[in-house]
Design an enzyme around this catalytic site. Structure first.
Site, mmCIF file in Angstrom:
data_model
loop_
_atom_site.group_PDB
_atom_site.id
_atom_site.type_symbol
_atom_site.label_atom_id
_atom_site.label_comp_id
_atom_site.label_asym_id
_atom_site.label_seq_id
_atom_site.Cartn_x
_atom_site.Cartn_y
_atom_site.Cartn_z
ATOM 1 N N HIS A 77 0.830 -1.208 0.000
ATOM 2 C CA HIS A 77 0.000 0.000 0.000
ATOM 3 C C HIS A 77 0.865 1.258 0.000
ATOM 4 O O HIS A 77 0.537 2.256 -0.655
ATOM 5 C CB HIS A 77 -0.942 0.009 1.210
ATOM 6 C CG HIS A 77 -1.854 -1.175 1.257
ATOM 7 N ND1 HIS A 77 -2.624 -1.487 2.364
ATOM 8 C CD2 HIS A 77 -2.140 -2.130 0.332
ATOM 9 C CE1 HIS A 77 -3.325 -2.579 2.114
ATOM 10 N NE2 HIS A 77 -3.045 -2.986 0.890
ATOM 11 N N HIS A 238 -9.188 -2.213 -5.239
ATOM 12 C CA HIS A 238 -8.070 -2.513 -4.349
ATOM 13 C C HIS A 238 -7.091 -3.479 -5.016
ATOM 14 O O HIS A 238 -5.885 -3.415 -4.755
ATOM 15 C CB HIS A 238 -8.549 -3.100 -3.023
ATOM 16 C CG HIS A 238 -7.424 -3.248 -2.046
ATOM 17 N ND1 HIS A 238 -6.941 -2.181 -1.310
ATOM 18 C CD2 HIS A 238 -6.648 -4.315 -1.724
ATOM 19 C CE1 HIS A 238 -5.922 -2.589 -0.561
ATOM 20 N NE2 HIS A 238 -5.719 -3.889 -0.803
ATOM 21 N N ASP A 242 -3.099 -2.876 -5.226
ATOM 22 C CA ASP A 242 -2.046 -3.837 -4.906
ATOM 23 C C ASP A 242 -1.123 -4.083 -6.100
ATOM 24 O O ASP A 242 0.105 -4.176 -5.944
ATOM 25 C CB ASP A 242 -2.653 -5.168 -4.466
ATOM 26 C CG ASP A 242 -3.132 -5.159 -3.023
ATOM 27 O OD1 ASP A 242 -2.784 -4.222 -2.281
ATOM 28 O OD2 ASP A 242 -3.862 -6.100 -2.642
ATOM 29 N N HIS A 340 38.220 -28.366 -30.052
ATOM 30 C CA HIS A 340 37.058 -28.465 -29.151
ATOM 31 C C HIS A 340 35.801 -27.960 -29.866
ATOM 32 O O HIS A 340 35.329 -26.849 -29.582
ATOM 33 C CB HIS A 340 37.303 -27.628 -27.904
ATOM 34 C CG HIS A 340 36.415 -27.991 -26.738
ATOM 35 N ND1 HIS A 340 35.153 -27.489 -26.554
ATOM 36 C CD2 HIS A 340 36.627 -28.811 -25.700
ATOM 37 C CE1 HIS A 340 34.629 -27.957 -25.433
ATOM 38 N NE2 HIS A 340 35.511 -28.763 -24.893
ATOM 39 N N ILE A 346 32.515 -25.886 -30.043
ATOM 40 C CA ILE A 346 31.847 -25.413 -28.828
ATOM 41 C C ILE A 346 32.889 -24.748 -27.944
ATOM 42 O O ILE A 346 33.960 -25.325 -27.706
ATOM 43 C CB ILE A 346 31.180 -26.578 -28.067
ATOM 44 C CG1 ILE A 346 30.071 -27.216 -28.916
ATOM 45 C CG2 ILE A 346 30.613 -26.098 -26.733
ATOM 46 C CD1 ILE A 346 29.468 -28.456 -28.292
ATOM 47 N N GLY A 349 33.539 -24.592 -21.481
ATOM 48 C CA GLY A 349 32.918 -23.910 -20.344
ATOM 49 C C GLY A 349 33.926 -23.240 -19.436
ATOM 50 O O GLY A 349 33.671 -22.155 -18.891
ATOM 51 N N VAL A 350 35.107 -23.856 -19.286
ATOM 52 C CA VAL A 350 36.114 -23.258 -18.408
ATOM 53 C C VAL A 350 36.579 -21.914 -18.954
ATOM 54 O O VAL A 350 36.955 -21.020 -18.178
ATOM 55 C CB VAL A 350 37.312 -24.206 -18.212
ATOM 56 C CG1 VAL A 350 36.901 -25.424 -17.418
ATOM 57 C CG2 VAL A 350 37.940 -24.613 -19.541
ATOM 58 N N GLU A 354 36.512 -18.295 -17.362
ATOM 59 C CA GLU A 354 37.719 -17.465 -17.384
ATOM 60 C C GLU A 354 37.403 -16.058 -17.888
ATOM 61 O O GLU A 354 37.906 -15.065 -17.356
ATOM 62 C CB GLU A 354 38.779 -18.119 -18.265
ATOM 63 C CG GLU A 354 40.013 -17.266 -18.532
ATOM 64 C CD GLU A 354 40.849 -16.970 -17.300
ATOM 65 O OE1 GLU A 354 41.632 -15.997 -17.344
ATOM 66 O OE2 GLU A 354 40.717 -17.712 -16.301
#
Length: 437
Positions: A77, A238, A242, A340, A346, A349-350, A354
């Site tokens: 409110h 109301h 809200d 890779h 791809i 991921g490391v 990094e």
């Protein structure tokens, strides 16, 4: 240009909390430009809780915020009244866990702000513009946000109590933040409860300090305790009250259209989160197109990394020593793609982790205390690789400082491809003197 607003002078309001009945005093105070709406628990050493959906915690039939040990209960409110005044920057002091409930509407808060006066500020308002439809559905409840040509927020709410209470039945109401009168149309509408719901809440120890004459309890024949509706359709009004308060938790005024059907606080919060996500994505993409805080030549002066291990191409934004955004453009010429993988390239991921860590190092270096320090990765926590990154992708990197000390830094990082999170991690660094590396 539409500018930001705060209040002209402090103003207070006191009363008992709506749900728990504890005495509380709330004070609105002016705040500087770009400060946002922030609650401050004066009984907890001025612990602050920004009014943002990131800090929402689960509660029944109300909105509550929590950061650390500080909790702000039943704040919807207050936030609705603040939104009704189009105020951008405000400190809200509170000496208890729950805000004063007063009459269960936003009107006392709205009128308190009126008595303090609203002051224009120099900085431009920053809107969150709905550019893509968002739909949130749960059982029979639904919330939809749509793009709109309206200069503000256009709300439509459909309430349906026909199975539970024929007197309320079906109600429909619309409100526009630009053009309609919040003070007369929305602010006076009170929180309400069906008689059976009120009895169940009393059995749980809630609302024990209130009588039906002080709160809107609706029976089969109408309000109980000699009470009366302020509007024939007060319940749906109301609900809009809200919804305005809950959507204020996106942290910016909204431009768009929202259509609600039977939604309550949990769904409102979900829509606020989805809009924040959309807004952040739009901000990142716009920065990627236009910003250039540090290009690769400046980065070579800021970072010790060199080919083939320099994995940040550009810094888009640096917010002090708190947050940084950067870019890594992934091309087929990256040396790691040779192995890779040759047939299905791809990004490892490391190396995504990094890249996030390298941007973190740039952010750490913004602190004067860390000049001449070299961040050495100490640990990784909560690492998640959520999608593959392939040639042609643009990684937008984000680093946020959790804590930076003289010898240790703790960072929270994410990497995005367009709107998707590709990776996230929390990284801790040991800071050593550069000549010892």
């Amino acid at each position: 240009m539409e500018t930001q607003k705060t209040i002209a002078e402090p103003v207070g309001i006191a009363g008992k909390g709506l749900f728990h009945g504890k005495d509380a005093e709330l004070t609105f105070r002016p705040a500087p430009e770009n400060h946002g709406i922030v609650f401050r628990r004066t009984d907890l050493g001025n612990a602050t809780v920004p009014a943002l959906v990131d800090h929402v915690v689960k509660r029944s039939r109300r909105t509550a915020l929590k950061l650390g040990e500080a909790v702000i209960e039943t704040c919807e409110h207050v936030l609705s009244a603040v939104a009704g005044w189009s105020i951008d920057n405000l400190i809200i002091d509170l000496d208890a866990a729950e805000v004063p409930g007063v009459d269960g509407s936003a009107l006392p808060f709205y009128e308190a702000i009126a008595s303090a006066g609203v002051r224009e500020q120099a900085a431009a308002r920053r809107y969150l513009v709905v550019e893509e439809p968002v739909t949130i559905v749960q059982d029979e409840a639904e919330l939809v946000a749509l793009p709109s040509h309206d200069p503000g927020l256009d709300l439509t709410y459909q309430l349906d109590y026909s199975p539970q209470n024929a007197l309320i039945g079906r109600q429909l109401q619309q409100f526009r933040t630009h053009g309609d009168d919040y003070r007369d149309q929305i602010a006076p509408s009170r929180t309400f409860s069906l008689e059976a719901e009120a009895k169940a809440a009393l059995a749980q120890g809630l609302f024990a300090h209130l009588s039906p004459s002080e709160v809107l309890v609706i029976g089969e024949d109408g309000p109980l305790g000699g009470n009366a509706f302020r509007f024939a359709d007060e319940p749906v009004r109301h609900k809009i009250l809200d919804l305005l308060g809950d959507l204020a938790l996106v942290g910016s005024p909204i431009r768009g259209r929202v259509i609600a059907r039977r939604s309550g606080h949990p769904l409102n919060h979900e829509l606020a989160r989805a809009l924040v996500t959309q807004g952040r994505r739009q901000g990142r993409m716009e920065l990627a197109r236009t910003a250039n805080v540090a290009d690769v030549r400046r980065l070579l002066r800021m970072m010790p990394h060199r080919y083939p291990m320099l994995l940040v191409d550009r810094v888009l934004e640096i917010d002090g020593d708190r947050r940084a955004l950067g870019v890594k453009n992934v091309t087929i010429n990256e040396p790691f793609f040779q192995g890779h993988y040759p047939g299905t390239p791809i990004m490892p991921g490391v190396l995504i982790v990094e890249a996030m860590a390298q941007l973190s190092g740039v952010l750490i270096g913004q602190s004067l205390e860390q000049v001449g320090k070299l961040p050495i990765m100490l640990s990784l926590d909560r690492v998640k690789l959520r999608r593959t990154v392939t040639p042609g992708d643009q990684l937008i990197l984000e680093a946020e400082a959790v804590r930076i000390r003289s010898r240790i830094a703790h960072m929270r990082c994410r990497a995005y491809v367009a709107e998707e999170v590709a990776a996230e991690a929390e990284v801790k660094f040991m800071l050593v003197d550069d000549d010892q590396s």
